[in-house]
Scaffold this active site. Structure first.
Site, PDB file in Angstrom:
ATOM      1  CG  ASP A  95     -48.311  10.890 -98.528  1.00 38.86           C
ATOM      2  OD1 ASP A  95     -49.906   9.844 -98.966  1.00 38.86           O
ATOM      3  OD2 ASP A  95     -48.917  12.164 -98.007  1.00 38.86           O
ATOM      4  CG  ASN A 103     -59.128  17.341 -98.731  1.00 36.31           C
ATOM      5  OD1 ASN A 103     -59.077  17.985 -99.794  1.00 36.31           O
ATOM      6  ND2 ASN A 103     -59.073  16.466 -98.026  1.00 36.31           N
ATOM      7  CG  HIS A 108     -63.721  17.247 -98.588  1.00 35.55           C
ATOM      8  ND1 HIS A 108     -62.811  15.825 -97.883  1.00 35.55           N
ATOM      9  CD2 HIS A 108     -64.365  17.215 -97.078  1.00 35.55           C
ATOM     10  CE1 HIS A 108     -62.963  15.901 -96.692  1.00 35.55           C
ATOM     11  NE2 HIS A 108     -63.954  16.566 -96.659  1.00 35.55           N
ATOM     12  CD  GLU A 138     -53.728  11.422 -98.067  1.00 35.84           C
ATOM     13  OE1 GLU A 138     -52.881  11.645 -97.096  1.00 35.84           O
ATOM     14  OE2 GLU A 138     -54.549  11.164 -98.477  1.00 35.84           O
TER      15      GLU A 138
END
Length: 220
Positions: A95, A103, A108, A138
């Site tokens: 992760d 972000n 984005h 993610e």
């Protein structure tokens, strides 16, 4: 010597016999050519359809953003892997740390760039028989067939360090991110749900311990 009447009769007789044969041969040749062209067009249509179906199948197993296998392919490969009794192997869940903050800060599109860069970085550190897939959002998953728990831990640490050292350009500046990794070994975990659940628990243990680290299910 053949008389004029005999010559005309012979000519007419030959024409009566040969012309239908020649006309028939011509018609047969045209029909054969049409059948061949029809068969060729049909084959080309079938090949085009097969190529389109192959492309669609490939797309259904590929994450469109990163170009690596998606969750569907991971699930099917994992099911086949676990169907082999007493096989060694491990699953890593990876992760990206603080990805929402990334972000929010860079946007984005930068987040998409980050995901693509991480995918390629992870892929470059793996063996051919390993499977890297986008797990969702993610998160990435890595299936390590034939890996012992120690080998899986070494691979996880190598991936973590590779991402930590990665630099990529966003808005004309070099940035980097880190990842947390959870490991679950195949030992005594014989279903996809059990293996994924154990790796997920280890991943969150890594997050709670401060991120940018590796935790194994047998340690969590």
């Amino acid at each position: 010597e053949i008389s004029r009447d005999d010559a005309m009769f012979l000519t007419g007789f030959m024409a009566t016999i040969l012309l239908p044969a020649l006309l028939g041969a011509h018609i047969f040749e045209r029909a054969s050519r049409r059948i061949y062209l029809h068969g060729l067009l049909e084959r080309l249509r079938n090949e085009k359809l097969a190529a389109r179906n192959t492309a669609l199948t490939g797309l259904s197993y590929t994450d469109p953003l990163t170009g690596i296998p998606n969750r569907r392919q991971l699930d099917e490969t994992l099911f086949a892997f676990l169907a082999v009794p007493r096989s060694q192997g491990a699953l890593l869940l990876i992760d990206i740390d603080m990805f929402k903050a990334f972000n929010d800060r860079y946007g984005h599109l930068a987040g998409d760039t980050c995901l693509r860069q991480i995918a390629q970085c992870l892929l470059s550190c793996l063996r051919r028989l390993d499977l890297l897939a986008r797990f969702g959002g993610e998160e990435f998953a890595v299936l390590l067939p034939q890996a012992t728990p120690d080998e899986a831990a070494q691979t996880a640490e190598r991936l973590r360090e590779a991402v930590q050292d990665l630099r990529f350009s966003v808005q004309d500046r070099l940035v980097n991110v880190t990842v947390s990794v959870g490991i679950a070994a195949h030992e005594n975990l014989n279903t996809p749900e059990a293996l994924i659940g154990a790796a997920d628990t280890a991943l969150y243990a890594a997050k709670r311990a401060g991120r940018n680290r590796v935790k194994a299910a047998w340690q969590a």
